[in-house]
Design a protein around this motif. Sequence first.
Motif, PDB file in Angstrom:
ATOM      1  N   GLU B 291     -21.438  50.836 -43.760  1.00 62.37           N
ATOM      2  CA  GLU B 291     -22.685  50.135 -44.506  1.00 62.37           C
ATOM      3  C   GLU B 291     -23.778  49.827 -44.073  1.00 62.37           C
ATOM      4  N   PHE B 292     -24.023  49.740 -42.751  1.00 61.60           N
ATOM      5  CA  PHE B 292     -25.235  49.356 -41.981  1.00 61.60           C
ATOM      6  C   PHE B 292     -25.649  50.519 -41.570  1.00 61.60           C
ATOM      7  N   ARG B 293     -27.173  50.605 -42.098  1.00 60.91           N
ATOM      8  CA  ARG B 293     -28.184  51.655 -41.582  1.00 60.91           C
ATOM      9  C   ARG B 293     -28.758  50.965 -40.319  1.00 60.91           C
ATOM     10  N   VAL B 294     -29.097  51.919 -39.228  1.00 64.61           N
ATOM     11  CA  VAL B 294     -30.014  51.571 -38.144  1.00 64.61           C
ATOM     12  C   VAL B 294     -31.452  51.761 -38.739  1.00 64.61           C
ATOM     13  N   ILE B 295     -32.036  50.555 -38.590  1.00 65.17           N
ATOM     14  CA  ILE B 295     -33.682  50.798 -39.020  1.00 65.17           C
ATOM     15  C   ILE B 295     -34.643  50.400 -37.938  1.00 65.17           C
ATOM     16  N   GLY B 296     -34.004  50.214 -36.720  1.00 68.07           N
ATOM     17  CA  GLY B 296     -34.993  49.696 -35.834  1.00 68.07           C
ATOM     18  C   GLY B 296     -34.211  49.633 -34.361  1.00 68.07           C
ATOM     19  N   ARG B 297     -35.087  48.891 -33.418  1.00 65.21           N
ATOM     20  CA  ARG B 297     -34.629  48.735 -31.943  1.00 65.21           C
ATOM     21  C   ARG B 297     -35.204  47.354 -31.595  1.00 65.21           C
ATOM     22  N   VAL B 298     -34.515  46.361 -31.098  1.00 65.41           N
ATOM     23  CA  VAL B 298     -35.027  45.350 -30.411  1.00 65.41           C
ATOM     24  C   VAL B 298     -35.826  45.517 -28.865  1.00 65.41           C
ATOM     25  N   VAL B 299     -36.879  45.125 -28.896  1.00 67.65           N
ATOM     26  CA  VAL B 299     -37.578  45.390 -27.419  1.00 67.65           C
ATOM     27  C   VAL B 299     -37.871  43.996 -27.037  1.00 67.65           C
ATOM     28  N   ALA B 300     -38.302  44.039 -25.672  1.00 70.13           N
ATOM     29  CA  ALA B 300     -38.552  42.834 -25.141  1.00 70.13           C
ATOM     30  C   ALA B 300     -39.949  42.308 -25.565  1.00 70.13           C
ATOM     31  N   ALA B 301     -39.860  40.683 -25.810  1.00 68.24           N
ATOM     32  CA  ALA B 301     -41.231  40.264 -25.887  1.00 68.24           C
ATOM     33  C   ALA B 301     -42.211  40.254 -24.623  1.00 68.24           C
ATOM     34  N   THR B 302     -43.526  40.467 -24.803  1.00 69.49           N
ATOM     35  CA  THR B 302     -44.290  40.267 -23.512  1.00 69.49           C
ATOM     36  C   THR B 302     -45.331  39.370 -23.843  1.00 69.49           C
ATOM     37  N   ALA B 303     -46.194  39.238 -22.691  1.00 72.34           N
ATOM     38  CA  ALA B 303     -47.458  38.473 -22.696  1.00 72.34           C
ATOM     39  C   ALA B 303     -48.231  38.902 -24.039  1.00 72.34           C
ATOM     40  N   ASP B 304     -48.448  40.305 -24.072  1.00 67.88           N
ATOM     41  CA  ASP B 304     -49.273  40.958 -25.059  1.00 67.88           C
ATOM     42  C   ASP B 304     -48.557  41.222 -26.450  1.00 67.88           C
ATOM     43  N   ARG B 305     -47.146  40.754 -26.478  1.00 67.24           N
ATOM     44  CA  ARG B 305     -46.291  41.247 -27.846  1.00 67.24           C
ATOM     45  C   ARG B 305     -45.419  40.034 -27.904  1.00 67.24           C
ATOM     46  N   SER B 306     -45.666  39.240 -28.699  1.00 68.72           N
ATOM     47  CA  SER B 306     -45.119  38.001 -29.012  1.00 68.72           C
ATOM     48  C   SER B 306     -43.806  38.256 -29.845  1.00 68.72           C
ATOM     49  N   PRO B 307     -42.770  37.445 -29.909  1.00 71.72           N
ATOM     50  CA  PRO B 307     -41.750  37.689 -30.572  1.00 71.72           C
ATOM     51  C   PRO B 307     -42.173  37.756 -32.212  1.00 71.72           C
ATOM     52  N   SER B 308     -41.836  39.038 -32.695  1.00 73.04           N
ATOM     53  CA  SER B 308     -42.420  39.464 -34.121  1.00 73.04           C
ATOM     54  C   SER B 308     -41.650  40.765 -34.617  1.00 73.04           C
ATOM     55  N   VAL B 309     -42.108  40.879 -35.802  1.00 69.48           N
ATOM     56  CA  VAL B 309     -41.680  42.322 -36.248  1.00 69.48           C
ATOM     57  C   VAL B 309     -42.826  43.547 -36.152  1.00 69.48           C
ATOM     58  N   THR B 310     -42.457  44.601 -35.532  1.00 67.41           N
ATOM     59  CA  THR B 310     -43.411  45.461 -35.612  1.00 67.41           C
ATOM     60  C   THR B 310     -42.768  46.832 -36.231  1.00 67.41           C
ATOM     61  N   VAL B 311     -43.832  47.748 -36.512  1.00 64.90           N
ATOM     62  CA  VAL B 311     -43.148  48.893 -37.412  1.00 64.90           C
ATOM     63  C   VAL B 311     -43.861  50.180 -36.460  1.00 64.90           C
ATOM     64  N   GLN B 312     -43.061  50.805 -35.833  1.00 65.94           N
ATOM     65  CA  GLN B 312     -43.384  52.024 -34.993  1.00 65.94           C
ATOM     66  C   GLN B 312     -44.334  51.295 -33.834  1.00 65.94           C
ATOM     67  N   GLY B 313     -44.081  50.093 -33.425  1.00 66.82           N
ATOM     68  CA  GLY B 313     -44.733  49.587 -32.291  1.00 66.82           C
ATOM     69  C   GLY B 313     -46.053  48.926 -32.697  1.00 66.82           C
ATOM     70  N   ALA B 314     -46.365  48.785 -34.101  1.00 67.44           N
ATOM     71  CA  ALA B 314     -47.788  48.257 -34.505  1.00 67.44           C
ATOM     72  C   ALA B 314     -47.395  47.021 -35.588  1.00 67.44           C
TER      73      ALA B 314
END
Lengths: 333, 333
Positions: B291-314
């Motif tokens: 019943e679980f559908r994959v909807i994304g991937r977990v990627v590392a936070a970086t100095a330019d990309r704080s912990p958050s949700v992105t959609v296709q990287g944005a």
Amino acid sequence: MSDSERVCDLAEEQLLARIFPLLPATAATLVGPGDDAAVISAPDGRFVVSTDVLVQDRHFIRDWSTGYDVGWRAAVQNLADIAAMGARPTSLVVSLVLPRTEEVQWVLDLARGLAEACAPYGAGVVGGDLSSGDAIVVAVTVHGDLDGGDPVLRSGARPGDVVAHAGVLGRSAAGLDLLTDAEETAAHPELVAAYLRPDPPIGSGTRARLAGATAMLDVSDGLLRDGGRIARASGVVLDLDAPLRALQTDLAALAEAGRVLDVDPSRWVLTGGEDHGLLATFPPDAELPSEFRVIGRVVAATADRSPSVTVQGAAPEGDEGWDHFAGHGHPRD
Amino acid sequence: MSDSERVCDLAEEQLLARIFPLLPATAATLVGPGDDAAVISAPDGRFVVSTDVLVQDRHFIRDWSTGYDVGWRAAVQNLADIAAMGARPTSLVVSLVLPRTEEVQWVLDLARGLAEACAPYGAGVVGGDLSSGDAIVVAVTVHGDLDGGDPVLRSGARPGDVVAHAGVLGRSAAGLDLLTDAEETAAHPELVAAYLRPDPPIGSGTRARLAGATAMLDVSDGLLRDGGRIARASGVVLDLDAPLRALQTDLAALAEAGRVLDVDPSRWVLTGGEDHGLLATFPPDAELPSEFRVIGRVVAATADRSPSVTVQGAAPEGDEGWDHFAGHGHPRD
């Protein structure tokens, strides 16, 4: 409206971030606030749980009770339910409904009242929920541990047992009557405090269980009404001794307030609720914890004497206490 | 006012006596309702606990929700919090504030809604409290058991994990918008029902834990906002796939309602709350429950990309969801 900071000035998570540091932790917490749920240790393999709600203008009014008072009372009336099972309180969760215009300081005071009421017993606040609403509602759920013992139910009283009480009787009701009487609000601050911040013997619940208590509850609706609950659950009669002898200490503490308000103090002692003392029955040979005073005996119900509370063998006069919906005997419901 | 029986026509104990038989029992109950507290089995040696409150005119309005709906929703949103820890719900306690003029039938319907929402999971209602008040408040505390497993926290997501979701997205928000639009209330009864009586996959919480879920929560405030909570707790970025691909089923179910109300369905899917589906992260090699559908991937936070949700990287556009006190994005708060 003053310039004080209001609940609506903060996002829910900001308000929670201000509240959390004030709340007591407990050694039983495995996962604390901030996730979808908390995880609490229950080494006994069981947990005891009860819930109780305080509603603005029903259980308290803002003119009389500070946030601290409301938090204290919400904690204590719940902790007393755990004590009444012979258990040790471990953890609380709190659902809080607040008007958007409520002062943040009032909410932080409530958290401090909760915390200080819990602290002596090692109980922690492990989770909660916030919502806006037109009136303040504080719904607390409390958990406890039996440490391997049997819970003390209302149904275990047996003929021959003694009836005993730990804590005070009538103080909260007298305090409420003093507050209600505009001219006497300042009289007897110790009774007003007993209404605003009752301080029942929470730790006595476990001691009563270890001493062999056969039935127990906390007196929230009055000695006669709550005694009747043990009587009916156990199928027995709780025959109280003459109040002038058995409840002398309580009557003496209320004598002056009774004169001031022209109230017979025995009414407060017999029917006043919300002191949350522990009413218990013990086998006749039990060695009672020292804070329990014997106030009567359990006798068998008969065809002529249904399960009930009697005073020196006779049915008590007057009302028994109060009811939330009927508002019976309570000035503010 | 009709001649219907009202809450104030009954004493509290009479009302409770009408409610208790409707409530579900649970095998975990050692001492049930009627004493000062219930005693619940916790063979795991721990229990999971959460609390959530529903307030009239904030979380529901009487014109739209029946007593049954409110009881159902109160149960489900609490059960989902237990599922989100990877636990199995066992027991609930309920504090209920009711206007004195409330119809008894409404209260009994609420009890039935609670009961039927709990029944499939074997969870019982083991205690409660009633009070009068000007508005209805339903405060539920729910408990669960981990059956020896580790709780699934929000903080365990790791770069490389997959992001997956079980349940529906956007249905409840679309149903609420339909109800709010007076002309379209009758359209799409299945979406209105999803708002009134959400039916999330409660049993999937345990299955996700057994499949190795590293982080999980239930989506109560919207996919973006709740995803952000996992991201911040775990110190990672949750990068969602293109909604048109990953959330196609949800978007398709909302397409017609979106046309009717001139709303982009992706807004409902990304920011709509209260569907209470389970958002989880799993190691890349985990075998996900079906019943679980994959909807994304977990990627590392970086100095330019704080912990958050992105959609296709944005970073996603627009608001993230709603807040109880700020009322952000919610029409009724």
